[in-house]
Design a protein around this motif. Structure first.
Motif, PDB file in Angstrom:
ATOM      1  N   ALA A   1      70.116  95.709   8.527  1.00 22.78           N
ATOM      2  CA  ALA A   1      71.173  95.862   7.529  1.00 22.78           C
ATOM      3  C   ALA A   1      72.541  95.980   8.210  1.00 22.78           C
ATOM      4  O   ALA A   1      73.536  95.426   7.725  1.00 22.78           O
TER       5      ALA A   1
ATOM      6  N   VAL B   1      75.616  93.270   7.477  1.00 26.23           N
ATOM      7  CA  VAL B   1      76.840  93.723   6.802  1.00 26.23           C
ATOM      8  C   VAL B   1      78.052  93.646   7.719  1.00 26.23           C
ATOM      9  O   VAL B   1      79.134  93.218   7.293  1.00 26.23           O
TER      10      VAL B   1
ATOM     11  N   ARG C   1      71.332  97.781   3.265  1.00 29.81           N
ATOM     12  CA  ARG C   1      72.444  96.833   3.129  1.00 29.81           C
ATOM     13  C   ARG C   1      73.328  97.211   1.946  1.00 29.81           C
ATOM     14  O   ARG C   1      74.562  97.219   2.046  1.00 29.81           O
TER      15      ARG C   1
END
Length: 283
Positions: free
Chosen positions: A100, A104, A164
């Protein structure tokens, strides 16, 4: 303003009590059954009061297991389940956090494509891909090992998706402030993202631990050595008898009670963080 309705409150409490009783009654029966001798179950009437064989039943199950059913001692099965559950849980959290974080905060080609590729794996549970996964584990020589029990199950699209979504709620100003202070990606991840993710990690830890603890099909497939038997596998073996034999239900129920304790303790110790991680929306 909330109206005070005594009859409504009474009805609500009766419904809640009834629901709790319905859920806890099988647990009560298992605990009671584990305190009686094997002869009590041949009478056709299930006792509802504690017996006097609790210490002997739990001692026998803990130290010796049920040899006629091929079940090792309960302490070994509990240890195997604990190692597998912790390895799966920690592995899922570690991989999901890093995945994640990369999706991101890093800009690389096909970033969203890889995210959706991970997310699509939700449609491919271990039962669907069990044959090729077994072949890979066998080729790598990981049958009858803790690595074989845990590694194929540590990837988690669900945890990656949840982390996320949480990382996307963190203001960009935090990232900019970290850059101004000279913090690199790993320092930003360790000093800012991880502390902010504690409640989410706790909630997912509980869910993933119970998921790993309750695994049955995968351990059954890749383990033939009794030294790697998990508690769920052991309970199933103890209830399977041949011919006219009847299971030793008092010992089976003792194993069931011991198997239920670790997940219950995890939930009790992490209850506050678990609930907060599921309900908190603002950080």
């Amino acid at each position: 303003m909330v109206e005070n309705r005594p009859l409504g409150n009474l009805a609500a409490h009766l419904i809640l009590i009834s629901g709790v009783a319905l859920v806890l009654f099988p647990v009560y029966i298992a605990i009671i059954a584990s305190t009686h001798g094997p002869g009590e179950f041949m009478r056709g009437v299930l006792p509802l009061t504690p017996g006097d064989q609790a210490v002997e039943n739990y001692r026998l199950m803990w130290e010796a297991g049920l040899a006629k059913a091929g079940s090792p001692p309960a302490w070994r099965m509990l240890w195997n389940s604990l190692v597998m559950a912790l390895a799966i849980t920690i592995g899922k959290l570690f991989i999901s956090l890093l995945s994640a974080f990369a999706i991101v905060y890093f800009r690389f080609p096909f970033r969203l494509f890889f995210f959706w590729l991970i997310f699509i794996t939700l449609m491919l549970p271990v039962e669907v891909r069990i044959i090729p996964t077994f072949q890979v584990v066998a080729d790598l020589g990981m049958l009858n090992s803790f690595a074989g029990l845990s590694i194929p199950l540590i990837a988690s699209a669900t945890a990656t998706f949840l982390f996320r979504q949480f990382f996307m709620t963190i203001p960009e100003e935090m990232l900019e402030a970290a850059r101004i202070d000279g913090a690199g990606p790993l320092k930003f991840f360790r000093d800012i993202l991880l502390p902010l993710s504690v409640t989410n990690i706790a909630a997912l830890f509980v869910i993933m631990f119970i998921y790993g603890w309750n695994q049955y099909l995968w351990p059954l497939l890749i383990t033939t050595d009794p030294d790697y038997t998990t508690i769920v596998m052991g309970i199933q073996r103890m209830t399977s008898t041949s011919g006219d034999e009847t299971p030793d239900w008092n010992l089976v129920m003792a194993a069931v009670v011991m198997a239920a304790l670790p997940p219950v303790l995890v939930i009790l110790f992490m209850q506050r963080l678990f609930v907060k991680g599921l309900t908190e929306t603002e950080k």
